[in-house]
Design a protein around this motif. Structure first.
Motif, mmCIF file in Angstrom:
data_model
loop_
_atom_site.group_PDB
_atom_site.id
_atom_site.type_symbol
_atom_site.label_atom_id
_atom_site.label_comp_id
_atom_site.label_asym_id
_atom_site.label_seq_id
_atom_site.Cartn_x
_atom_site.Cartn_y
_atom_site.Cartn_z
ATOM 1 N N UNK A 97 30.952 47.486 19.626
ATOM 2 C CA UNK A 97 31.592 46.191 19.869
ATOM 3 C C UNK A 97 33.107 46.281 20.050
ATOM 4 N N UNK A 98 33.739 47.241 19.387
ATOM 5 C CA UNK A 98 35.188 47.391 19.519
ATOM 6 C C UNK A 98 35.589 47.880 20.901
ATOM 7 N N UNK A 99 34.657 48.520 21.604
ATOM 8 C CA UNK A 99 34.937 49.036 22.942
ATOM 9 C C UNK A 99 34.629 48.014 24.025
ATOM 10 N N UNK A 100 33.708 47.095 23.732
ATOM 11 C CA UNK A 100 33.158 46.266 24.805
ATOM 12 C C UNK A 100 34.141 45.249 25.367
ATOM 13 N N UNK A 101 35.117 44.825 24.569
ATOM 14 C CA UNK A 101 36.082 43.866 25.080
ATOM 15 C C UNK A 101 36.801 44.397 26.306
ATOM 16 N N UNK A 102 37.311 45.617 26.200
ATOM 17 C CA UNK A 102 38.034 46.187 27.326
ATOM 18 C C UNK A 102 37.100 46.604 28.454
ATOM 19 N N UNK A 103 35.955 47.188 28.102
ATOM 20 C CA UNK A 103 35.005 47.589 29.140
ATOM 21 C C UNK A 103 34.610 46.377 29.981
ATOM 22 N N UNK A 104 34.274 45.279 29.311
ATOM 23 C CA UNK A 104 33.870 44.071 30.035
ATOM 24 C C UNK A 104 35.014 43.511 30.861
ATOM 25 N N UNK A 105 36.206 43.503 30.299
ATOM 26 C CA UNK A 105 37.352 42.978 31.021
ATOM 27 C C UNK A 105 37.605 43.746 32.314
ATOM 28 N N UNK A 106 37.539 45.071 32.235
ATOM 29 C CA UNK A 106 37.797 45.878 33.427
ATOM 30 C C UNK A 106 36.684 45.723 34.463
ATOM 31 N N UNK A 107 35.449 45.589 34.011
ATOM 32 C CA UNK A 107 34.353 45.370 34.947
ATOM 33 C C UNK A 107 34.479 44.005 35.626
ATOM 34 N N UNK A 108 34.921 43.010 34.875
ATOM 35 C CA UNK A 108 35.129 41.688 35.471
ATOM 36 C C UNK A 108 36.241 41.735 36.511
ATOM 37 N N UNK A 109 37.286 42.489 36.233
ATOM 38 C CA UNK A 109 38.356 42.658 37.213
ATOM 39 C C UNK A 109 37.813 43.299 38.488
ATOM 40 N N UNK A 110 37.043 44.354 38.299
ATOM 41 C CA UNK A 110 36.480 45.048 39.462
ATOM 42 C C UNK A 110 35.558 44.121 40.247
ATOM 43 N N UNK A 111 34.780 43.296 39.544
ATOM 44 C CA UNK A 111 33.875 42.370 40.227
ATOM 45 C C UNK A 111 34.662 41.351 41.053
ATOM 46 N N UNK A 112 35.759 40.850 40.505
ATOM 47 C CA UNK A 112 36.590 39.899 41.246
ATOM 48 C C UNK A 112 37.208 40.561 42.473
ATOM 49 N N UNK A 113 37.679 41.786 42.310
ATOM 50 C CA UNK A 113 38.245 42.518 43.444
ATOM 51 C C UNK A 113 37.185 42.771 44.513
#
Length: 344
Positions: free
Chosen positions: A245-261
């Motif tokens: 869970x401590x890793x997922x915040x950043x992992x999800x954030x970066x994947x969301x950025x990539x999805x928007x791009x």
């Protein structure tokens, strides 16, 4: 409409009785979460032992259910905290009327905490003005690139750390506008602190000591298409006792950025403008560009959905091995051939 800065909220909570209503709004999810935590802590200290959450994320949300809870008597304590999550920042006509009506005549045993994931002038209305009059409206504004060093310096100082301008600039360049990453780095620095002031050389040394295996390098490895490095870093993080869970915040954030791009790229839009909108610094744009060439927009959306599933597994809300599924997800990001593993 008067607003309160997130930094000013803790002192205000400590210096006055709990208000009937609070609105915390903005796209900086870390700062919204920290402000909400401050309200929750104050509510507990002032006798709110009951807390219930409502998420108005769809048109079919039942506002009557929230109204019923507002008017229901408390079962276990004298005071209750009701949280309303508004991901779009817009409650609609029915929701706006309910919130405004609550603020006009708030029950003495209920505090309403409204969390909005987006905010602009278009989101406001009589309902938000009512919250501001009755309680506090905390507007969480974006921390822009030129503001990040000052934000970091204040956060370091709050943790008892002293850093000169060169050290702060070095840290700002490392986190590249990601506030969650910045907060985690400051926490690591606090653990490594030996009481000495931080100059650039000392900051670089401490960052190196804290970065043997970290989520920043992990995500970078996935974006850069390095599956072997992803597997090695995940094994290292697990061995060092990190929790998924401590890793997922950043992992999800970066994947969301990539999805928007990826969506912008698929529409033939201005990718350079989207990089700026997503606050992807120049030094990371090449990694994203390589990643976007491996997967189409629909696949990035599937990656985001899979990250949500991994998070649920890690929190015990879905069956499975969180470490294994996180590895499969990031290997798929790094190597298109590994996408078939996600179905396993």
């Amino acid at each position: 409409m008067p607003t309160l800065a997130p930094d000013a909220l803790p002192a205000r909570l400590a210096g006055e009785p709990l208000r009937p209503a609070y609105l915390i709004a903005g796209a900086e999810s870390l700062l919204v979460l920290e402000a909400a935590d401050a309200v929750r802590a104050a509510a507990r200290e002032q006798g709110c032992s009951e807390r219930e959450t409502f998420e108005a994320d769809a048109r079919g949300f039942d506002w009557n259910a929230l109204a019923s809870q507002i008017n229901a008597p408390s079962l276990f304590s004298a005071k209750r905290l009701l949280e309303l999550q508004l991901p779009t920042g817009k409650p609609g006509k029915e929701g706006a009327e309910l919130i405004a009506g609550f603020c006009a005549n708030p029950p003495p045993d209920v505090t309403l905490l409204v969390l909005a994931g987006a905010w602009s002038r278009q989101h406001g209305g009589k309902w938000s003005e009512a919250v501001s009059r009755t309680g506090h409206f905390v507007e969480v504004r974006e921390v822009r690139a030129h503001e990040l060093p000052n934000w970091l310096e204040r956060r370091l100082r709050a943790r008892g750390l002293r850093a000169d301008a060169g050290a702060v600039q070095l840290l700002a360049e490392r986190v590249q506008g990601n506030l969650l990453a910045a907060a985690q780095e400051v926490d690591k620095l606090a653990l490594l602190d030996d009481g000495r002031p931080l100059d650039a050389a000392r900051m670089e040394q401490l960052i190196a000591e804290s970065a043997r295996y970290d989520v920043f390098g992990l995500v970078d490895a996935a974006l850069n298409g390095k599956p072997a490095q992803v597997a090695r870093m995940l094994a290292g993080l697990q061995a060092e006792g990190e929790a998924v869970p401590a890793l997922m915040g950043m992992v999800t954030m970066e994947l969301q950025r990539a999805a928007a791009l990826a969506q912008t790229k698929a529409r033939g839009g201005n990718l350079a403008a989207e990089f700026r909108a997503q606050r992807v610094w120049d030094s990371k744009q090449a990694a994203y560009t390589r990643a976007l060439s491996r997967h189409d927009a629909a696949q990035w959306e599937r990656f985001v959905a899979e990250a949500g599933r991994v998070d649920r597994i890690a929190k015990g809300r879905a069956p499975g091995d969180a470490w294994r599924q996180l590895e499969r997800l990031l290997l798929a990001v790094a190597d298109a051939k590994a996408r078939r593993m996600l179905a396993a």
